[in-house]
Write a protein that holds these residues in place. Structure first.
Motif, PDB file in Angstrom:
ATOM      1  N   GLN A  75       0.489  -1.241  -0.140  1.00  0.00           N
ATOM      2  CA  GLN A  75      -0.247   0.494  -0.129  1.00  0.00           C
ATOM      3  C   GLN A  75       0.824   1.425   0.271  1.00  0.00           C
ATOM      4  N   THR A  76       0.259   2.067  -0.690  1.00  0.00           N
ATOM      5  CA  THR A  76       0.795   3.261  -1.235  1.00  0.00           C
ATOM      6  C   THR A  76       0.008   4.906   0.029  1.00  0.00           C
ATOM      7  N   GLU A  77       1.068   5.866  -0.499  1.00  0.00           N
ATOM      8  CA  GLU A  77       0.766   7.823  -0.020  1.00  0.00           C
ATOM      9  C   GLU A  77      -0.410   7.495  -1.358  1.00  0.00           C
ATOM     10  N   VAL A  78      -1.197   8.399  -1.175  1.00  0.00           N
ATOM     11  CA  VAL A  78      -2.691   9.086  -2.219  1.00  0.00           C
ATOM     12  C   VAL A  78      -1.688   9.701  -3.410  1.00  0.00           C
ATOM     13  N   GLY A  79      -1.418   9.607  -4.741  1.00  0.00           N
ATOM     14  CA  GLY A  79      -0.171   9.384  -5.532  1.00  0.00           C
ATOM     15  C   GLY A  79       1.160   9.115  -6.327  1.00  0.00           C
ATOM     16  N   LYS A  80       1.547   7.727  -4.853  1.00  0.00           N
ATOM     17  CA  LYS A  80       2.772   7.593  -5.181  1.00  0.00           C
ATOM     18  C   LYS A  80       3.384   5.885  -5.863  1.00  0.00           C
TER      19      LYS A  80
END
Length: 78
Positions: A10-15
């Motif tokens: 899972q990543t930060e939004v937009g990353k």
């Protein structure tokens, strides 16, 4: 015996795109893809054993900027 695993990330939004590129450059990574759903990136990794998988692949993935959570799924040889 070698160990293969899928690492769900899972990543930060937009990353997701940036994380995908960074993970692709790590040793032991066979394939990395951006996906949709509860995870943003899935990587396939190969290592000599579980210790190497953890120390040389999973831990470096967790240090990539933009990664918020990982789930490692070792492949079983049934």
């Amino acid at each position: 015996m070698a160990v293969s695993a899928y690492v769900l990330i899972q990543t930060e939004v937009g990353k997701a795109s940036q994380v995908t590129k960074s993970i692709n450059d790590l040793g032991g990574i066979v394939q990395v893809d951006g996906v949709t759903g509860p995870y943003d990136v899935i990587a396939r990794a190969d290592a000599v054993d579980l210790d190497e998988l953890a120390k040389k692949i999973v831990m470096p993935i967790q240090e990539v900027e933009g990664v918020t959570r990982t789930l490692t799924c070792p492949v079983l040889q049934l």
